[in-house]
Design an enzyme around this catalytic site. Structure first.
Site, mmCIF file in Angstrom:
data_model
loop_
_atom_site.group_PDB
_atom_site.id
_atom_site.type_symbol
_atom_site.label_atom_id
_atom_site.label_comp_id
_atom_site.label_asym_id
_atom_site.label_seq_id
_atom_site.Cartn_x
_atom_site.Cartn_y
_atom_site.Cartn_z
ATOM 1 N N THR A 157 33.850 48.619 44.008
ATOM 2 C CA THR A 157 33.883 49.823 44.859
ATOM 3 C C THR A 157 32.466 50.285 45.182
ATOM 4 O O THR A 157 32.198 50.805 46.258
ATOM 5 C CB THR A 157 34.667 50.980 44.189
ATOM 6 O OG1 THR A 157 34.125 51.206 42.889
ATOM 7 C CG2 THR A 157 36.144 50.681 44.083
ATOM 8 N N ARG B 268 44.263 51.358 43.947
ATOM 9 C CA ARG B 268 45.055 52.502 43.496
ATOM 10 C C ARG B 268 44.305 53.826 43.402
ATOM 11 O O ARG B 268 44.926 54.860 43.196
ATOM 12 C CB ARG B 268 45.730 52.171 42.154
ATOM 13 C CG ARG B 268 46.816 51.131 42.330
ATOM 14 C CD ARG B 268 47.434 50.670 41.045
ATOM 15 N NE ARG B 268 48.387 49.588 41.295
ATOM 16 C CZ ARG B 268 48.047 48.323 41.467
ATOM 17 N NH1 ARG B 268 46.787 47.948 41.411
ATOM 18 N NH2 ARG B 268 48.965 47.400 41.722
ATOM 19 N N GLN C 149 39.741 39.772 38.491
ATOM 20 C CA GLN C 149 40.914 39.799 39.371
ATOM 21 C C GLN C 149 40.448 39.883 40.825
ATOM 22 O O GLN C 149 41.265 39.891 41.730
ATOM 23 C CB GLN C 149 41.781 41.014 39.037
ATOM 24 C CG GLN C 149 42.295 41.016 37.614
ATOM 25 C CD GLN C 149 42.893 42.370 37.244
ATOM 26 O OE1 GLN C 149 44.013 42.692 37.605
ATOM 27 N NE2 GLN C 149 42.139 43.173 36.531
ATOM 28 N N ILE D 291 38.563 38.962 44.454
ATOM 29 C CA ILE D 291 38.557 37.768 45.291
ATOM 30 C C ILE D 291 37.294 37.719 46.145
ATOM 31 O O ILE D 291 37.165 36.898 47.030
ATOM 32 C CB ILE D 291 39.816 37.747 46.199
ATOM 33 C CG1 ILE D 291 39.902 39.022 47.071
ATOM 34 C CG2 ILE D 291 41.075 37.605 45.352
ATOM 35 C CD1 ILE D 291 41.019 38.991 48.108
ATOM 36 N N HIS E 262 42.626 35.568 40.698
ATOM 37 C CA HIS E 262 43.381 35.734 41.944
ATOM 38 C C HIS E 262 42.769 34.966 43.105
ATOM 39 O O HIS E 262 43.060 35.257 44.262
ATOM 40 C CB HIS E 262 43.526 37.231 42.273
ATOM 41 C CG HIS E 262 44.371 37.966 41.265
ATOM 42 N ND1 HIS E 262 44.353 39.329 41.107
ATOM 43 C CD2 HIS E 262 45.266 37.511 40.350
ATOM 44 C CE1 HIS E 262 45.202 39.674 40.139
ATOM 45 N NE2 HIS E 262 45.748 38.588 39.662
ATOM 46 N N CYS F 183 43.844 24.076 54.611
ATOM 47 C CA CYS F 183 44.917 23.825 55.579
ATOM 48 C C CYS F 183 46.206 23.529 54.812
ATOM 49 O O CYS F 183 46.214 22.681 53.914
ATOM 50 C CB CYS F 183 44.542 22.637 56.467
ATOM 51 S SG CYS F 183 45.922 22.093 57.502
ATOM 52 N N THR G 190 39.616 48.268 36.229
ATOM 53 C CA THR G 190 40.973 47.807 36.537
ATOM 54 C C THR G 190 41.973 48.799 35.980
ATOM 55 O O THR G 190 41.804 49.282 34.859
ATOM 56 C CB THR G 190 41.239 46.385 36.001
ATOM 57 O OG1 THR G 190 42.650 46.098 36.130
ATOM 58 C CG2 THR G 190 40.810 46.183 34.554
ATOM 59 N N LEU H 19 30.979 51.891 36.712
ATOM 60 C CA LEU H 19 30.585 50.607 36.114
ATOM 61 C C LEU H 19 29.129 50.249 36.365
ATOM 62 O O LEU H 19 28.461 49.709 35.477
ATOM 63 C CB LEU H 19 31.456 49.489 36.695
ATOM 64 C CG LEU H 19 32.751 49.225 35.959
ATOM 65 C CD1 LEU H 19 33.666 48.383 36.823
ATOM 66 C CD2 LEU H 19 32.462 48.508 34.650
HETATM 67 P P1 NAD Z 1 43.170 48.976 40.935
HETATM 68 O O1 NAD Z 1 42.857 49.511 42.281
HETATM 69 O O2 NAD Z 1 44.593 48.999 40.504
HETATM 70 O O3 NAD Z 1 42.336 49.766 39.826
HETATM 71 C C1 NAD Z 1 40.950 49.970 39.946
HETATM 72 C C2 NAD Z 1 40.517 50.881 38.798
HETATM 73 O O4 NAD Z 1 39.099 50.926 38.793
HETATM 74 C C3 NAD Z 1 41.021 52.306 38.921
HETATM 75 O O5 NAD Z 1 41.589 52.704 37.681
HETATM 76 C C4 NAD Z 1 39.753 53.128 39.248
HETATM 77 O O6 NAD Z 1 39.761 54.396 38.648
HETATM 78 C C5 NAD Z 1 38.665 52.265 38.645
HETATM 79 N N1 NAD Z 1 37.376 52.340 39.340
HETATM 80 C C6 NAD Z 1 37.138 52.316 40.668
HETATM 81 N N2 NAD Z 1 35.826 52.278 40.919
HETATM 82 C C7 NAD Z 1 35.203 52.305 39.712
HETATM 83 C C8 NAD Z 1 33.855 52.291 39.303
HETATM 84 N N3 NAD Z 1 32.859 52.217 40.200
HETATM 85 N N4 NAD Z 1 33.582 52.348 37.976
HETATM 86 C C9 NAD Z 1 34.576 52.420 37.060
HETATM 87 N N5 NAD Z 1 35.872 52.422 37.392
HETATM 88 C C10 NAD Z 1 36.186 52.354 38.703
HETATM 89 O O7 NAD Z 1 42.559 47.515 40.877
HETATM 90 P P2 NAD Z 1 42.962 46.282 39.950
HETATM 91 O O8 NAD Z 1 43.434 46.738 38.617
HETATM 92 O O9 NAD Z 1 41.827 45.324 40.011
HETATM 93 O O10 NAD Z 1 44.237 45.628 40.678
HETATM 94 C C11 NAD Z 1 44.297 45.446 42.090
HETATM 95 C C12 NAD Z 1 44.471 44.003 42.563
HETATM 96 O O11 NAD Z 1 43.933 43.839 43.883
HETATM 97 C C13 NAD Z 1 43.678 43.034 41.758
HETATM 98 O O12 NAD Z 1 44.212 41.780 41.910
HETATM 99 C C14 NAD Z 1 42.337 43.127 42.471
HETATM 100 O O13 NAD Z 1 41.424 42.218 42.161
HETATM 101 C C15 NAD Z 1 42.749 43.079 43.923
HETATM 102 N N6 NAD Z 1 41.685 43.704 44.744
HETATM 103 C C16 NAD Z 1 40.485 43.041 44.813
HETATM 104 C C17 NAD Z 1 39.425 43.601 45.482
HETATM 105 C C18 NAD Z 1 38.117 42.844 45.506
HETATM 106 O O14 NAD Z 1 38.114 41.601 45.473
HETATM 107 N N7 NAD Z 1 36.979 43.532 45.503
HETATM 108 C C19 NAD Z 1 39.564 44.856 46.116
HETATM 109 C C20 NAD Z 1 40.820 45.507 46.054
HETATM 110 C C21 NAD Z 1 41.883 44.918 45.327
#
Ligand code: NAD
Length: 248
Positions: free
Chosen positions: A26, A34, A103, A105, A121, A129, A190, A231
């Site tokens: 993020t 979420r 997790q 991508i 993932h 292809c 996560t 983080l």
């Molecule tokens: P999630 O959105 O369910 O949870 C993310 C968590 O990270 C939340 O609890 C949030 O409070 C916390 N968070 C957000 N930013 C933060 C930061 N800077 N420092 C600390 N905590 C922080 O995501 P998930 O559990 O990874 O599951 C979603 C699925 O979708 C996974 O498979 C994920 O990898 C995928 N996804 C991937 C990407 C990517 O590749 N960057 C982006 C979105 C979703």
């Protein structure tokens, strides 16, 4: 203080594994799923829920809509590794992190220099292809409007794990081995809501489980240390503390 404690545990550990999710990126400008502002909470201009748009069923039944959604919301070509990714890469170079299980991508751990990365993932950078199996770059997906096609005429799809699809058994095996042999497991960014990835934590038999997340997770009570913070800031402070200890 909590960062100092984590730095001490990393120093003592024989094998430290980092297990991360969308919150890792993020701070690179990629929304998670979420949190407020995440993909599941914002309004999109598509008639189906986000889960369906990212499902195998959508890829097969509505491939045009799938690729429009994927390009718009899942791929962020401008995103760069943040200080958290760089701290983990520096810790791996210093022999302090043995594996990263992600997790995500987005490929940002590798771009930051991490080498032992298990992508549960899949990756936006691997595309194939469905007809002849040949590999394609991300630009084939991004630069072609509509359904991306191979020269053989087959659809090119990303090697990312969609809803209704299974994780690759090799990735699961590698993740299980890394977690079950770890002495210290750091879980960050996560919500631990996505299975089977989240279930991997049950294989941990080591000394310390540490969670770094901005919000509560269902695993907080099982952790030896919960750091409620960002983080990037947390991991770079921990890396700095370890480097300072090494110089003493
Ligand atoms: P999630 O959105 O369910 O949870 C993310 C968590 O990270 C939340 O609890 C949030 O409070 C916390 N968070 C957000 N930013 C933060 C930061 N800077 N420092 C600390 N905590 C922080 O995501 P998930 O559990 O990874 O599951 C979603 C699925 O979708 C996974 O498979 C994920 O990898 C995928 N996804 C991937 C990407 C990517 O590749 N960057 C982006 C979105 C979703």
């Amino acid at each position: 203080m909590t960062g100092e404690q984590l730095a001490g545990w990393i120093d003592e550990s024989t094998s430290t594994v980092f297990f991360g999710g969308a919150g890792m990126s993020t701070e690179s400008g990629i929304p998670d799923f979420r949190s407020a502002g995440g993909l599941y909470t914002i309004r999109h201009d598509v008639p189906y829920p986000a889960e369906y748009m990212l499902s195998h069923g959508c890829l097969v039944e509505h491939p045009g809509e799938f690729f429009d959604f994927y390009r718009t919301y899942l791929v962020h070509p401008e995103a760069k590794p943040n200080i958290g990714h760089r701290a983990l890469a520096a810790l791996e170079r210093a022999g302090k992190i043995s594996a990263i299980i992600t997790q995500n991508i987005d490929g940002l751990h590798q771009e930051a220099g991490s080498r032992h990365v298990i992508e549960l993932h899949g990756s936006i950078h691997r595309n194939r292809c469905v007809n002849c199996g040949s590999a394609h770059s991300l630009s084939v997906i991004m630069d072609t409007p509509g359904i991306p096609r191979c020269s053989c005429g087959g659809m090119v799809r990303p090697e990312v794990v969609l809803y209704e699809e299974s994780l690759r058994s090799q990735d699961l095996d590698d993740a299980m081995t890394a977690i079950s042999t770890a002495d210290l497991l750091i879980v960050g960014g996560t919500s631990l809501n996505v299975y089977p990835a989240a279930a991997l934590l049950r294989f941990f038999r080591g000394r310390h489980l540490v969670l770094i997340n901005r919000e509560d997770t269902g695993y907080d009570r099982a952790a030896d240390l919960v750091i409620r913070g960002g983080l990037g800031e947390t991991l770079s402070a921990v890396q700095h503390a370890i480097m300072v200890r090494g110089e003493k």
